[in-house]
Design a protein around this motif. Structure first.
Motif, mmCIF file in Angstrom:
data_model
loop_
_atom_site.group_PDB
_atom_site.id
_atom_site.type_symbol
_atom_site.label_atom_id
_atom_site.label_comp_id
_atom_site.label_asym_id
_atom_site.label_seq_id
_atom_site.Cartn_x
_atom_site.Cartn_y
_atom_site.Cartn_z
ATOM 1 N N TYR A 171 -2.159 -0.535 0.160
ATOM 2 C CA TYR A 171 -2.144 -0.004 1.405
ATOM 3 C C TYR A 171 -3.278 -0.749 2.490
ATOM 4 N N LYS A 172 -2.649 -0.753 3.763
ATOM 5 C CA LYS A 172 -3.252 -1.332 4.780
ATOM 6 C C LYS A 172 -3.273 -0.452 6.094
ATOM 7 N N CYS A 227 -2.077 0.441 9.575
ATOM 8 C CA CYS A 227 -1.014 -0.011 10.293
ATOM 9 C C CYS A 227 -0.608 1.312 11.472
ATOM 10 N N GLY A 282 -9.675 0.185 2.833
ATOM 11 C CA GLY A 282 -8.945 -0.394 1.678
ATOM 12 C C GLY A 282 -9.160 0.373 0.422
ATOM 13 N N MET A 324 -1.540 4.193 7.007
ATOM 14 C CA MET A 324 -1.674 3.135 6.440
ATOM 15 C C MET A 324 -0.285 2.997 5.599
ATOM 16 N N ASN A 368 2.161 0.226 2.841
ATOM 17 C CA ASN A 368 1.914 -0.948 2.060
ATOM 18 C C ASN A 368 3.515 -1.744 1.857
#
Length: 551
Positions: A146-147, A149, A488, A549, A551
């Motif tokens: 997961y980042k 966004c 993170g 977030m 992925n």
């Protein structure tokens, strides 16, 4: 005589480490200190450098001193000293080659520069090259890729132009509580301004009745950064324009869990007529279940726009670097202050004397009790509603396999009972430091008596830690949980108080079995990604997946 004075002006000095001085015999030392009238003739090569070329002689001595320092094991590869000031440290037998319990005054030029308390926890004087023990405790959870966004919809971006150009509506807000509580309300204030299509006047921070901190928004947060980051979402202004200074604002306080439709229906008509709206009491008033774009805006404010003011950020960064100088570190948010015990309806468990202090304060100020008043202390304790005390934190960390030489940053105010209340924790984990231990007095002096700024420093150091654990829930713990997830999914330990406390009370369980149980109870409480939507009423700034977030 004139010749002697002339030579005296040319005297030079070199500093030699104490290890070298100790290794030189008294006769040799005496010969160095005495000034011979003439050079020895039978060592012609040596006398040439000593008498004819004294500068080369001094250079040679300096070079020998440098290699001697290397030989005696001084740690020269540290990028900056982790403890930046002189202190008196009680070193153990292993540190002094058999001199047990000796008090050694360490020179300011030789050791670290962080000013420690006069009574340093046992073991602080460990070898300078010693690293934190490698342990599974430092392993990070699987973030599942997961980042962040924050892709706003086309409709949101299209509406933004009209919102930021609006010059008819101005929203003013008064936010209350401690720094982290104010932070949450500022996030909601931006979202409400967006809902109403209004410009936001920089929030007014109400003076806290407990701490008396008079800090303003720009003292805590970077105001220009705040304006810049939100420039395409909400127009933020420092003060009302002159055209609206004499306007009597419409005042209000939203109902708990207010929706965007409720906000518009209750305020927009009068807002359009008067031009200025003043809102108070925003704490937890806006619903946690907002449309996706407004959830993203919440994350944008919390994780991007609300950056701390430069002086606060710099000191927080410096303290975090000092903690990291020897490897990973744990940040503990210890909620053991007097007002915490009073407000939660719990007891510190230090002694009958301190329990009586808390009970008397609660009787004098019943308005401070925020916990369920119909529950006894023991019922609250077993329900997981009380902060963990130092003994419980210690047993939890041991059960989670924290290494004994783990470096721990302690965030929070001074506990009821002073540092003695932390003794059980210090006995098992001696490398325990606070911001007062790690910062020079002149570094902390600008923030003295400003609880919000001190809390901001704790926030920065805690957010940058390798592992974070709060002893009790609260605004800071929730904010850092979301911040670490957004970064993170850095390790965040949530104490499973309700399930683990019965085992704490059972003294018949062997320690090895107890530790196994504690570790098993926390397998899913280490900061792994959790969907906000999996449970109603969750705050996106605490659980940023999936709105903020992907992925």
């Amino acid at each position: 005589m004139a010749k002697f004075k002339n030579n005296a002006k040319k005297l030079s000095y070199i500093s030699v480490p104490s290890q070298i001085i100790n290794s030189i015999s008294s006769s040799s030392l005496q010969s160095l200190l005495e000034s011979p009238k003439k050079c020895a003739r039978h060592y012609k090569f040596f006398s040439f450098f000593k008498c004819k070329r004294p500068s080369l002689f001094l250079f040679a001595i300096s070079l020998l001193a440098f290699f001697a320092m290397l030989k005696f094991g001084l740690n020269l590869d540290t990028p900056f000293p982790p403890f930046p000031c002189a202190t008196t440290i009680s070193l153990s037998k292993s540190n002094l080659g058999g001199v047990e319990g000796a008090d050694v005054t360490v020179s300011e030029s030789l050791v670290s520069s962080v000013q420690l308390h006069a009574q340093v926890p046992s073991g602080v004087g460990h070898k300078r090259g010693e690293e934190v023990e490698k342990s599974e405790f430092w392993e990070q959870p699987d973030g599942l890729g997961y980042k962040p966004c924050l892709d706003f919809s086309r409709e949101y971006r299209r509406e933004s132009e009209g919102v930021v150009k609006n010059r008819r509506r101005y929203l003013m807000v008064v936010v209350s509580g401690g720094m982290n509580q104010q932070r949450n309300q500022i996030v909601d204030a931006v979202v409400i301004a967006r809902i109403l299509g209004a410009a936001l006047v920089v929030p007014i921070l109400q003076v806290n009745v407990i701490w008396g901190d008079e800090s303003e928004f720009a003292d805590i947060f970077d105001l220009e950064h705040f304006k810049s980051v939100l420039a395409n979402d909400v127009r933020v202004i420092s003060a009302l324009p002159s055209t609206h200074l004499m306007t009597r604002p419409v005042e209000g306080s939203p109902l708990p869990h207010a929706t965007p439709n409720w906000i518009r229906s209750h305020y927009l008509r009068r807002f359009n007529r008067e031009g200025v709206l003043l809102l108070r009491g925003l704490d937890s008033r806006l619903t946690k279940d907002l449309p996706p774009d407004l959830q993203k805006l919440r994350c944008k404010v919390a994780f991007h726009a609300l950056r701390f003011a430069k002086p606060v950020q710099e000191l927080g960064n410096n303290i975090a670097e000092r903690m990291k100088s020897k490897g990973p570190y744990l940040a503990l948010h210890l909620r053991m202050e007097k007002d915490v015990w009073v407000r939660t309806g719990c007891l510190p468990g230090l002694s009958p004397e301190y329990d009586e202090i808390v009970n008397n304060e609660r009787i004098k100020r019943p308005e401070l009790l925020t916990a369920k008043s119909n529950m006894t202390y023991h019922e609250r304790k077993l329900a997981g509603l009380c902060p963990l005390n130092a003994m419980e934190v210690t047993r939890l960390l041991k059960g989670l396999r924290a290494p004994k030489n783990a470096r721990i940053y302690w965030a929070g105010g001074l506990p009821l009972g002073g540092k003695e209340a932390l003794q059980p924790l210090m006995n098992e984990f001696p490398h325990l430091y606070s911001k007062e231990d790690l910062a020079l007095p002149e570094e902390l002096e600008p923030f003295a008596n400003k609880a919000s700024l001190m809390a901001a420093i704790d926030y920065i150091v805690s957010e940058k830690s390798d592992v974070f654990m709060p002893s009790h829930g609260g605004n800071m713990g929730h904010a850092i949980q979301g911040h670490r997830a957004y970064a993170g999914h850095k390790k965040y330990i949530t104490p499973n108080k309700r399930q683990m406390l019965p085992y704490f009370l059972n003294s018949s369980i062997p320690e090895e079995e107890f530790n196994r149980i504690i570790k098993e109870l926390h397998q899913e409480s280490l900061g792994q990604p959790e969907l906000r939507s999996s449970k109603a009423g969750r705050d996106v700034t605490k659980y940023p997946v999936p709105e903020c977030m992907c992925n």
